[in-house]
Write a protein that holds these residues in place. Structure first.
Motif, PDB file in Angstrom:
ATOM      1  N   ASP A 263       0.827  -1.199   0.000  1.00 38.23           N
ATOM      2  CA  ASP A 263       0.000   0.000   0.000  1.00 38.23           C
ATOM      3  C   ASP A 263       0.866   1.255   0.000  1.00 38.23           C
ATOM      4  O   ASP A 263       0.586   2.203  -0.715  1.00 38.23           O
ATOM      5  CB  ASP A 263      -0.924  -0.027   1.219  1.00 38.23           C
ATOM      6  CG  ASP A 263      -2.017   1.026   1.103  1.00 38.23           C
ATOM      7  OD1 ASP A 263      -2.745   0.984   0.088  1.00 38.23           O
ATOM      8  OD2 ASP A 263      -2.122   1.881   1.996  1.00 38.23           O
TER       9      ASP A 263
ATOM     10  N   ARG B 243     -12.705  -0.808   3.674  1.00 41.71           N
ATOM     11  CA  ARG B 243     -11.567  -1.384   2.976  1.00 41.71           C
ATOM     12  C   ARG B 243     -10.257  -0.801   3.527  1.00 41.71           C
ATOM     13  O   ARG B 243     -10.039   0.409   3.449  1.00 41.71           O
ATOM     14  CB  ARG B 243     -11.682  -1.071   1.487  1.00 41.71           C
ATOM     15  CG  ARG B 243     -10.632  -1.751   0.682  1.00 41.71           C
ATOM     16  CD  ARG B 243     -10.821  -1.468  -0.788  1.00 41.71           C
ATOM     17  NE  ARG B 243      -9.861  -2.245  -1.551  1.00 41.71           N
ATOM     18  CZ  ARG B 243      -9.721  -2.144  -2.859  1.00 41.71           C
ATOM     19  NH1 ARG B 243     -10.463  -1.318  -3.539  1.00 41.71           N
ATOM     20  NH2 ARG B 243      -8.828  -2.886  -3.473  1.00 41.71           N
TER      21      ARG B 243
ATOM     22  N   LYS C 118      -6.199  -0.022  -0.423  1.00 40.95           N
ATOM     23  CA  LYS C 118      -6.764   0.099  -1.774  1.00 40.95           C
ATOM     24  C   LYS C 118      -5.965  -0.675  -2.811  1.00 40.95           C
ATOM     25  O   LYS C 118      -6.402  -0.842  -3.940  1.00 40.95           O
ATOM     26  CB  LYS C 118      -6.857   1.572  -2.178  1.00 40.95           C
ATOM     27  CG  LYS C 118      -5.502   2.258  -2.273  1.00 40.95           C
ATOM     28  CD  LYS C 118      -5.633   3.722  -2.594  1.00 40.95           C
ATOM     29  CE  LYS C 118      -4.261   4.386  -2.713  1.00 40.95           C
ATOM     30  NZ  LYS C 118      -3.352   4.177  -1.564  1.00 40.95           N
TER      31      LYS C 118
ATOM     32  N   GLU D  73     -16.243  -3.006  -4.675  1.00 43.22           N
ATOM     33  CA  GLU D  73     -15.636  -1.803  -4.083  1.00 43.22           C
ATOM     34  C   GLU D  73     -14.633  -2.132  -2.973  1.00 43.22           C
ATOM     35  O   GLU D  73     -13.867  -1.273  -2.546  1.00 43.22           O
ATOM     36  CB  GLU D  73     -16.730  -0.858  -3.568  1.00 43.22           C
ATOM     37  CG  GLU D  73     -17.462  -1.323  -2.308  1.00 43.22           C
ATOM     38  CD  GLU D  73     -18.749  -2.080  -2.610  1.00 43.22           C
ATOM     39  OE1 GLU D  73     -18.776  -2.828  -3.622  1.00 43.22           O
ATOM     40  OE2 GLU D  73     -19.714  -1.947  -1.841  1.00 43.22           O
TER      41      GLU D  73
END
Lengths: 409, 310
Positions: free
Chosen positions: A128, A157, A160, A380
């Motif tokens: 990340d 979440r 990403k 998502e």
């Protein structure tokens, strides 16, 4: 003099040990130098040695096949794909070190792996920070995409850059409980797990759903990974009068547990998740494993018309190890990365842009194509939109699929 | 509680296995004060030696014929590796600070694992091992002894007895005791101490090979990593019984095996202890026991037999 020979000897032994252990990770990834083409490396992190290596080698080879196929088809003009496969030995710390190594290589635009959810936890933040896309073909722990509070419905979440082509344990655990209670008509189950992120999570989800359906949990116990003597646990299973065992964990322990439960005199089936869905489980569980059950994500690769080409290509590829449980998902994971690179390169006049890593992550979220395992796309949270599952049973020393369905709550 | 006899039998079988491996630690330590951390891998090599023997036998050979041959084959492999390790890895370091051979032992242990991993066909994952077929022996209503457990329960005492007779009665055995007491004096008395040390390594390796066959027959599989945890447990058993004491190794093994087995079965039935029982905690309880024993009796349960070392 004595001390010099001592020193030399120690050095020789240590060097020998290190050289040998290094052999594992350096395979045939020396591609041909292709002059004008830009090299894009797809990292692979999986257990290539140790007791889970059967699955890890399958992952590595399938990614390799995807890269070779892309090169052969000239899938992304001007780009030559290579893979860099690193061995995590199913150890979180090794996974983290590998992630750091992949991040440091500027040619790496995405990584496939790891196998274990516990290893993924230690890799996520490294990727990340570097905005490097990671697609796991096998992680099923819900927290990886939906945050630690997923159980209470508060889904968020955490990273990403993390995606996966395997569905989660929420779906898998519930699916298993529904099959065991409704289809196999088992009402009293003994639940054992291996205390790992994957195993304990799966066992908990399974137990909750099994109780909700009306079944009884006859008892619970935990085993330690890499231990091999579970006879005391097996006797507790027998004494509890359970009519089935659910095991949350991987095949080395699962196979031995199944074997020892039967040797203890309880002729009841053991069920587990995709962690035990492997030919090695059948080898480990000895003679009386007929009727043992497992769930795995997706439909059986062999039965999907979309997978025929993959299987044929894999066989033609001359790989030593089989593609195993996650081969199809690994191929799709690598292909999703290749498609993302394709989008990014196409949008930049056929060249790999400077901020390629960020753009690949963005493109990956929008990827959609028909892969080996069906439609490949991410929601998502970075989870696959594919919620197909299958129950397998051991029949005549092989896993045979007994029920495939798209999960519905 | 009606599963108690069964749990005791499990613990005994597990303990006998630990004890057989522990002999190798304790004998080598008794004579050269070296903790041979590669002994777990010697055990593993014994298993692969036995498997190789089995593969070389014509298919369909009865296990009754195959097992003795497998033990011999496993012992040849493990003794060869152990004596070679003694000759090339440990003997050059004799007289060096104790840390040096310890580090060598750890390096050797990794090298041996990787050797099997790299060169034994299909050894990257577990390899199947012939298993006993057929029902277990029903002794009582609530006690059935599995064939593999019976095998180790019979063989371990026999091996111990043979070793005991050898050490106390034979010429070489007495030379071994003398070497353990005082190597320099023993050498002055005309004992070839190098030969005695090799013998200690070889006997330990042969016992480890027997244990490896028992292990394989029980689990139905062996793998290149199996020596690590079992070696650690066996080492613990040797310390528990009193390292350097061959009977202590067996006693320590049995105590450790019983502690693991009973803690899995019964700790969680003690009120207030539900969270601390089951398979997850068996190692914790085994090591708590070790610590308690070492606090009360630092020399181990039976103590070191050679007490008069200067």
């Amino acid at each position: 003099m004595r001390h010099r020979s001592l020193l030399i000897l120690t050095t020789v032994v240590t060097t020998g040990a290190l050289t040998l252990s290094a052999c594992g990770s350096r395979d045939d990834d020396k591609g041909t130098d292709s002059g004008k083409k830009t090299t894009v490396v797809i990292g692979v992190d999986a257990p290539l040695t140790g007791s889970l290596s059967a699955l890890g080698q399958g992952i590595k080879n399938s990614v390799d096949l995807a890269a070779k196929t892309a090169n052969k088809n000239n899938e992304v003009p001007g780009v030559e794909f290579k893979i860099e496969a690193l061995d995590d030995q199913a150890v979180p710390a090794s996974g983290q070190a590998n992630a750091t190594k992949l991040v440091a290589n500027k040619d790496v635009l995405g990584a496939v792996g790891p196998l274990n959810s516990g290893v993924a936890q230690s890799m996520q933040s490294v990727f990340d920070k570097a905005t490097l896309a990671q697609v796991s073909p096998a992680n099923t722990n819900p927290a990886l995409t939906q945050g630690d509070k997923w159980g209470s419905g508060d889904k968020k979440r955490p990273f990403k850059t993390y995606f996966r082509t395997a569905t989660t344990d929420v779906i898998q655990g519930k699916f298993a409980a529904q099959y065991l209670y409704n289809d196999a008509k088992k009402k009293k189950v003994y639940v054992v797990d291996d205390k790992q992120t994957y195993g304990a999570g799966l066992a908990a989800i399974f137990s909750a759903e099994f109780k909700r359906l009306g079944g009884t949990i006859a008892g619970t116990d935990h085993v330690t990974v890499k231990e091999t003597d579970f006879s005391s646990t097996a006797d507790k299973v027998k004494a509890s009068g359970a009519d089935s065992v659910y095991f949350g964990g991987q095949y080395p322990e699962g196979g031995l547990l199944s074997d020892q439960v039967k040797k203890a005199g309880a002729k009841i089936p053991t069920m587990g998740g995709d962690g035990i869905y492997d030919p090695a489980f059948i080898k480990a569980s000895g003679e009386a494993n007929e009727g043992d059950l497992s769930t795995s994500v997706g439909y059986p690769v062999e039965k999907l018309p979309t997978a025929k080409k993959f299987i044929a290509d894999y066989q033609a590829g001359g790989y030593k190890d089989p593609y195993a449980a996650y081969g199809g998902y690994s191929y799709d994971a690598a292909w999703a990365l290749i498609q993302a690179v394709k989008t990014v390169v196409a949008a930049n006049d056929g060249k790999v842009p400077d901020d390629a890593r960020t753009k690949v992550v963005e493109a990956l979220a929008k990827v959609s194509f028909d892969g080996v395992t069906g439609k490949v796309a991410f929601d998502e949270f970075g989870d696959t939109t594919n919620k197909q599952l299958t129950v397998y049973s051991v029949k005549g020393n092989a896993w045979v699929d007994v029920k495939s369905a798209t999960f519905e709550d | 509680m009606n599963e108690l006899p069964q749990q005791l039998a499990n613990g005994l079988a597990l303990g006998a296995l630990y004890g057989l491996i522990a002999i190798g630690y304790t004998m080598v330590y008794g004579i050269v004060q070296l903790i041979n951390f590669a002994h777990g891998e010697i055990f593993m090599i014994g298993g692969f030696g036995a498997l190789t023997t089995y593969i070389l036998l014509p298919s369909g050979t009865s296990l009754l014929v195959a097992i003795p041959l497998m033990i011999v084959g496993g012992a040849i492999a493990s003794v060869a590796v152990a004596t070679a390790a003694e000759r090339f890895a440990y003997r050059p370091l004799r007289g060096a600070p104790r840390l040096a051979p310890l580090i060598t032992a750890i390096g050797l242990s990794i090298a041996l694992q990787q050797l099997i991993w790299g060169f034994y066909p299909e050894a990257k994952a577990a390899r199947s091992f012939p298993e006993f077929h057929g029902e277990s022996f029903k002794v009582l209503d609530n006690l059935a002894i599995q064939r593999a457990d019976a095998f180790v329960l019979i063989l371990a005492p026999l091996c111990m007895l043979a070793l005991g007779v050898f050490v106390s009665k034979s010429r070489s055995g007495r030379a071994m005791q003398a070497t353990a007491q005082d190597r320099d004096t023993a050498q002055l008395m005309g004992i070839n101490t190098d030969r005695i040390i090799v013998m200690a390594f070889a006997i330990g390796a042969a016992f480890a090979a027997v244990a490896a066959v028992a292990y394989g027959l029980d689990k139905g599989q062996i793998n290149f990593e199996m020596g690590f945890i079992l070696g650690l447990k066996a080492f613990t058993a040797a310390v528990l019984g009193g390292i350097g004491n061959i009977y202590g190794a067996m006693v320590g093994g049995v105590v450790l095996g019983l502690a693991e087995s009973l803690s899995i079965a019964y700790i969680e039935e003690i009120p207030g202890m539900q969270q601390l029982g089951g398979g997850a905690w068996s190692n914790v309880w085994a090591f708590v026991l070790l610590i308690v024993v070492l606090l009360v009796r630092p020399q181990g349960l039976l103590g070191e037999r050679v007490a008069d070392r200067a």
